[in-house]
Design an enzyme around this catalytic site. Sequence first.
Site, PDB file in Angstrom:
ATOM      1  CD  GLU A 165       9.590   3.374   1.677  1.00 43.87           C
ATOM      2  OE1 GLU A 165       9.341   2.593   0.758  1.00 43.87           O
ATOM      3  OE2 GLU A 165       8.853   3.554   2.667  1.00 43.87           O
TER       4      GLU A 165
ATOM      5  CG  ASP B 246       5.760  -3.532   7.530  1.00 43.17           C
ATOM      6  OD1 ASP B 246       5.523  -2.338   7.301  1.00 43.17           O
ATOM      7  OD2 ASP B 246       4.910  -4.329   7.950  1.00 43.17           O
TER       8      ASP B 246
ATOM      9  CG  ASP C  57       8.992  -0.144   4.994  1.00 41.53           C
ATOM     10  OD1 ASP C  57       8.932   1.055   4.671  1.00 41.53           O
ATOM     11  OD2 ASP C  57       8.005  -0.905   4.986  1.00 41.53           O
TER      12      ASP C  57
END
EC number: 3.1.21.10
Length: 157
Positions: A67, A139, A7
């Site tokens: 991501e 996260d 992430d």
Amino acid sequence: MRIIGIDPGLGRVGYGIIEIQNEKKIFLDCGVIETNKNKGEGDRLYEIFNDLNTLIDQWKPDIAAVEKFFFYRSSTTISVVQARGVIMMVFAFKSIKVSEYAPSQVKLTIAGSGKASKKEVIEAVMYNLNLTRAPKPDDSADALAIALTKLNEEGFN
């Protein structure tokens, strides 16, 4: 097969590492790479570069999932894109194949809805990995969800 989910961010990069053993998903590690907010952007990007290299050397993932980033009108947009560029460069340097997923795709795959809440995603991660506690910080839970999305795509539901 071992996967690392990422992430991206400049202040914190979430990571999650999962292994497939005998067709089962095994949680190995998760956490964040935190950069020193008192340092300049170049130094912070270098911290991400160094720490991600160390993680890869330690865990030796076969594949990565990151991501995708969509542009929003935000002052952090450029910083996140730069951090993501460093992350992608590290994986290229290490010859690790990367798959990219939009946040809505991760939510849909993991929690059943592209508009799932943070809580729903965390609960789905816990269920999928048989965790008794929520991964912290968020996260790292997001990074695990990203890794699980790739594993789902590979047929490990």
